[in-house]
Design an enzyme around this catalytic site. Structure first.
Site, PDB file in Angstrom:
ATOM      1  N   ASP A 126       0.826  -1.200   0.000  1.00  0.00           N
ATOM      2  CA  ASP A 126       0.000   0.000   0.000  1.00  0.00           C
ATOM      3  C   ASP A 126       0.862   1.253   0.000  1.00  0.00           C
ATOM      4  O   ASP A 126       1.903   1.305   0.650  1.00  0.00           O
ATOM      5  CB  ASP A 126      -0.901   0.031   1.242  1.00  0.00           C
ATOM      6  CG  ASP A 126      -1.940  -1.079   1.230  1.00  0.00           C
ATOM      7  OD1 ASP A 126      -1.542  -2.246   1.254  1.00  0.00           O
ATOM      8  OD2 ASP A 126      -3.123  -0.772   1.196  1.00  0.00           O
ATOM      9  N   ARG A 127       0.392   2.254  -0.704  1.00  0.00           N
ATOM     10  CA  ARG A 127       1.090   3.542  -0.665  1.00  0.00           C
ATOM     11  C   ARG A 127       0.832   4.247   0.653  1.00  0.00           C
ATOM     12  O   ARG A 127       1.749   4.791   1.276  1.00  0.00           O
ATOM     13  CB  ARG A 127       0.634   4.432  -1.835  1.00  0.00           C
ATOM     14  CG  ARG A 127       1.302   5.799  -1.825  1.00  0.00           C
ATOM     15  CD  ARG A 127       0.951   6.616  -3.048  1.00  0.00           C
ATOM     16  NE  ARG A 127       1.675   7.883  -3.047  1.00  0.00           N
ATOM     17  CZ  ARG A 127       1.648   8.757  -4.035  1.00  0.00           C
ATOM     18  NH1 ARG A 127       0.933   8.496  -5.123  1.00  0.00           N
ATOM     19  NH2 ARG A 127       2.326   9.878  -3.958  1.00  0.00           N
TER      20      ARG A 127
END
Length: 347
Positions: free
Chosen positions: A88-89
């Site tokens: 995930d960013r």
């Protein structure tokens, strides 16, 4: 040539909850530090070879973008940078990247600069790190502004026994867009982009898997074996159909030597048999187009555990509205499968 405007079906993503729809609300990922992920490869790096492996801490950064930045810094092509898993960013992640740099001096990565990125370790290895080669991930998740501590406390004590091993709804796109795209692909639409093509096939396959689990939960069969149920050895992931429902067979399920599974659709016959096979076919009878399309694309019949049981599960209340939850999941399993059983997320 203009594309034919086909009527699109809405694929319901309202999959059943094992412990009932959460009555508690909370905020999730308010800060990157609220979602911490640390990879576990499951093997030791050799210390020599043509690949330079980097153990990297990144906060608020896209995995693929960082891979391109590393390639630019090292003076190599982007295709020569790989990683074990996308992360995930909006998170704080600890993950491995590998760069193919044969016969060269290892670049001085202490000079590499990118906002939110810290290179913690540099070590050579004799093989490329391929997507999915990791054993699993450790998670530490903070939920904030919890609306009902007692209600959440009850479910926290339950999820340790297992949650539905759903693929996350983000895989399917808004209103199942990616599943619709798979149907169009099966109907002859050309998709040149290999990434998108794979994403659409994965969405269709994952959707069928989720539907079987959702139906078993509705029928209170998530932990109850049927004759012919295909079970998987927890230790090595090989699977086989249950030939009987003897006390000895059922004890193996209780002892978690084997676990119940649901189908990942592909060509050929289902690996379940008897009552279980008929049940799975009945669950998916309205999705014949997806089944036929996946088989035509050559995907194999595979299985995936029906329930996800987190390892090393623990939690700590930081105050009456904030809880920190830690656990370990095998590769390919989703932390959101646990979160969706606990709380309704406020964004």
């Amino acid at each position: 040539m203009s594309e034919v405007n086909e009527e699109k079906k809405v694929y319901s993503l309202d999959f059943n909850y094992l412990y009932g729809k959460p009555v508690c609300q909370a905020r999730f990922k308010q800060h990157c530090e609220d979602f911490v992920v640390e990879e576990k490869l499951g093997f030791e790096l050799t210390g020599e070879g043509e690949h330079v492996c980097l153990w990297i801490k990144k906060i608020g950064e896209n995995t693929d973008y960082l891979a391109r930045q590393l390639a630019k810094f090292a003076g190599i092509m982007a295709k020569n940078v790989s990683y074990a898993g996308l992360k995930d960013r909006q998170a704080e992640t600890y993950q491995w990247f590998s760069l193919y740099i044969p016969g060269k001096v290892t670049p001085d990565f202490s000079q590499f600069e990118a906002e939110g990125v810290t290179i913690l370790k540099v070590i050579r290895h004799n093989k490329k790190l391929r997507t999915g080669c990791l054993e699993g991930n450790y998670f530490n998740i903070t939920l904030r502004e919890v609306s009902d501590k007692p209600a959440l406390q009850l479910v926290l004590d339950k999820v340790q026994q297992g949650v539905p091993n759903y693929f996350g709804n983000q895989r399917f796109g808004y209103n199942g867009h990616n599943v619709n795209a798979a149907v169009q692909l099966f109907n002859g639409r050309r998709v040149k982009d290999r990434f998108k093509r794979g994403m659409y096939l994965s969405a269709a396959r994952s959707y069928l898997f989720n539907r079987v689990i959702s139906e078993r939960i509705k029928d209170n069969l998530e932990s109850t074996a049927m004759l012919g149920d295909c079970v998987q050895f927890v230790a090595n992931r090989s699977f086989f159909p249950l030939p009987d429902l003897s006390t000895q067979t059922l004890q193996r399920l209780t002892d978690r030597e084997v676990c119940l599974t649901a189908p990942l659709w592909g060509k050929g016959e289902l690996t379940s048999t008897d009552q279980a096979q008929q049940y799975e076919l009945a669950c998916l009878q309205e999705f014949a187009d997806l089944q036929q399309g996946l088989a035509k694309e050559g995907l194999k019949q595979e299985r995936r555990p029906l329930l996800l049981i987190p390892d090393a599960f623990s939690y700590k209340w930081l105050d009456d509205e904030t809880v920190s939850i830690a656990f370990y999941l095998p590769s390919g399993c989703y932390a959101t499968s646990i979160i969706r059983e606990l709380v309704e997320i406020n964004v």
